[in-house]
Design a protein around this motif. Structure first.
Motif, PDB file in Angstrom:
ATOM      1  N   LEU A  18       0.854  -1.184   0.000  1.00  0.00           N
ATOM      2  CA  LEU A  18       0.000   0.000   0.000  1.00  0.00           C
ATOM      3  C   LEU A  18       0.889   1.232   0.000  1.00  0.00           C
ATOM      4  CD1 LEU A  18      -2.777  -0.765   2.669  1.00  0.00           C
ATOM      5  CD2 LEU A  18      -3.118  -0.551   0.202  1.00  0.00           C
ATOM      6  N   ARG A  19       0.369   2.313  -0.545  1.00  0.00           N
ATOM      7  CA  ARG A  19       1.071   3.585  -0.501  1.00  0.00           C
ATOM      8  C   ARG A  19       0.180   4.618   0.170  1.00  0.00           C
ATOM      9  NH1 ARG A  19       2.440   7.869  -5.286  1.00  0.00           N
ATOM     10  NH2 ARG A  19       4.527   8.530  -4.599  1.00  0.00           N
ATOM     11  N   LEU A  20       0.616   5.092   1.310  1.00  0.00           N
ATOM     12  CA  LEU A  20      -0.126   6.121   2.021  1.00  0.00           C
ATOM     13  C   LEU A  20       0.365   7.496   1.598  1.00  0.00           C
ATOM     14  CD1 LEU A  20      -0.192   4.663   5.652  1.00  0.00           C
ATOM     15  CD2 LEU A  20      -1.729   4.191   3.736  1.00  0.00           C
ATOM     16  N   SER A  21      -0.571   8.437   1.548  1.00  0.00           N
ATOM     17  CA  SER A  21      -0.243   9.826   1.238  1.00  0.00           C
ATOM     18  C   SER A  21      -0.677  10.715   2.389  1.00  0.00           C
ATOM     19  CB  SER A  21      -0.945  10.275  -0.042  1.00  0.00           C
ATOM     20  OG  SER A  21      -0.532   9.509  -1.147  1.00  0.00           O
ATOM     21  N   CYS A  22       0.075  11.769   2.600  1.00  0.00           N
ATOM     22  CA  CYS A  22      -0.239  12.767   3.627  1.00  0.00           C
ATOM     23  C   CYS A  22      -0.117  14.132   2.973  1.00  0.00           C
ATOM     24  CB  CYS A  22       0.722  12.635   4.789  1.00  0.00           C
ATOM     25  SG  CYS A  22       0.606  13.959   6.023  1.00  0.00           S
ATOM     26  N   GLN A  23      -1.259  14.748   2.692  1.00  0.00           N
ATOM     27  CA  GLN A  23      -1.243  16.041   2.019  1.00  0.00           C
ATOM     28  C   GLN A  23      -1.571  17.144   3.004  1.00  0.00           C
ATOM     29  OE1 GLN A  23      -3.484  16.391  -1.631  1.00  0.00           O
ATOM     30  NE2 GLN A  23      -2.124  18.081  -2.192  1.00  0.00           N
ATOM     31  N   ALA A  24      -0.771  18.200   2.971  1.00  0.00           N
ATOM     32  CA  ALA A  24      -0.959  19.333   3.856  1.00  0.00           C
ATOM     33  C   ALA A  24      -1.672  20.462   3.130  1.00  0.00           C
ATOM     34  CB  ALA A  24       0.379  19.824   4.377  1.00  0.00           C
ATOM     35  N   SER A  25      -2.458  21.208   3.885  1.00  0.00           N
ATOM     36  CA  SER A  25      -3.067  22.435   3.374  1.00  0.00           C
ATOM     37  C   SER A  25      -3.037  23.475   4.486  1.00  0.00           C
ATOM     38  CB  SER A  25      -4.497  22.189   2.909  1.00  0.00           C
ATOM     39  OG  SER A  25      -5.297  21.707   3.972  1.00  0.00           O
ATOM     40  N   GLY A  26      -2.946  24.729   4.075  1.00  0.00           N
ATOM     41  CA  GLY A  26      -2.907  25.811   5.064  1.00  0.00           C
ATOM     42  C   GLY A  26      -1.521  26.114   5.595  1.00  0.00           C
ATOM     43  N   PHE A  27      -0.542  25.295   5.236  1.00  0.00           N
ATOM     44  CA  PHE A  27       0.843  25.556   5.621  1.00  0.00           C
ATOM     45  C   PHE A  27       1.748  24.720   4.714  1.00  0.00           C
ATOM     46  CE2 PHE A  27       2.354  21.797   8.127  1.00  0.00           C
ATOM     47  CZ  PHE A  27       1.185  21.048   8.089  1.00  0.00           C
ATOM     48  N   SER A  28       3.029  25.058   4.691  1.00  0.00           N
ATOM     49  CA  SER A  28       3.980  24.350   3.856  1.00  0.00           C
ATOM     50  C   SER A  28       4.742  23.309   4.668  1.00  0.00           C
ATOM     51  CB  SER A  28       4.984  25.336   3.244  1.00  0.00           C
ATOM     52  OG  SER A  28       5.991  24.632   2.542  1.00  0.00           O
ATOM     53  N   LEU A  29       4.766  22.086   4.128  1.00  0.00           N
ATOM     54  CA  LEU A  29       5.532  21.024   4.785  1.00  0.00           C
ATOM     55  C   LEU A  29       7.034  21.187   4.631  1.00  0.00           C
ATOM     56  CD1 LEU A  29       3.533  17.749   3.976  1.00  0.00           C
ATOM     57  CD2 LEU A  29       3.759  18.909   6.183  1.00  0.00           C
ATOM     58  N   ASP A  30       7.456  22.114   3.766  1.00  0.00           N
ATOM     59  CA  ASP A  30       8.887  22.311   3.511  1.00  0.00           C
ATOM     60  C   ASP A  30       9.683  22.513   4.797  1.00  0.00           C
ATOM     61  OD1 ASP A  30       8.995  24.147   0.350  1.00  0.00           O
ATOM     62  OD2 ASP A  30       7.795  22.433   0.996  1.00  0.00           O
ATOM     63  N   TYR A  31       9.054  23.162   5.772  1.00  0.00           N
ATOM     64  CA  TYR A  31       9.781  23.574   6.966  1.00  0.00           C
ATOM     65  C   TYR A  31       9.577  22.642   8.160  1.00  0.00           C
ATOM     66  CZ  TYR A  31       9.659  27.678   4.013  1.00  0.00           C
ATOM     67  OH  TYR A  31       9.757  28.512   2.942  1.00  0.00           O
ATOM     68  N   TYR A  32       8.939  21.496   7.891  1.00  0.00           N
ATOM     69  CA  TYR A  32       8.599  20.588   8.975  1.00  0.00           C
ATOM     70  C   TYR A  32       9.148  19.196   8.724  1.00  0.00           C
ATOM     71  CZ  TYR A  32       5.240  24.010  10.685  1.00  0.00           C
ATOM     72  OH  TYR A  32       4.648  25.140  11.184  1.00  0.00           O
TER      73      TYR A  32
END
Length: 122
Positions: A18-32
């Motif tokens: 399986l391939r799980l995805s985690c999509q962010a909105s409202g902020f950038s994952l670049d810095y986390y």
């Protein structure tokens, strides 16, 4: 609105993928740093894998090393967890989380998704 949304869970037979995805909105994952965690009823949440924000360092729990791969696509603001050779003991609700520290310890993470169920069964 800051939000993390997981997808890709489901029912799979032992040995499957399986391939799980985690999509962010409202902020950038670049810095986390982004981690994947899992939990079964009655047990503490377990760190599965984590990827750093800066240099892409990755960490894995011993139980998933060699089977799971974490990756990130900053252009899509998304982190993935590729899970291969799945075992019944991988059955759990899987959560993604974002935080300042690259660690498998869940209490360091600030933002959490709602979770996606992964069931490994024949």
């Amino acid at each position: 609105q800051v939000q993390l949304v997981e997808s890709g869970g489901g029912l799979v037979e032992p040995g499957g993928s399986l391939r799980l995805s985690c999509q962010a909105s409202g902020f950038s994952l670049d810095y986390y740093a982004v981690g994947w965690f899992r939990q079964v009823p009655g047990k503490e949440r377990e760190g599965v894998s984590c990827i750093s924000s800066s240099d892409g360092r990755t960490y894995y729990a011993d139980s998933v090393k060699g089977r799971f791969t974490i990756s990130r696509d900053n252009a899509k603001n998304t982190v993935f967890l590729q899970m291969n050779s799945l075992k019944p003991e991988d059955t759990a609700v899987y959560y993604c989380a974002a935080g300042a520290i690259t660690t498998l310890q869940y209490h360091y993470f600030e933002y959490w998704g709602q979770g996606t169920q992964v069931t490994v069964s024949s």
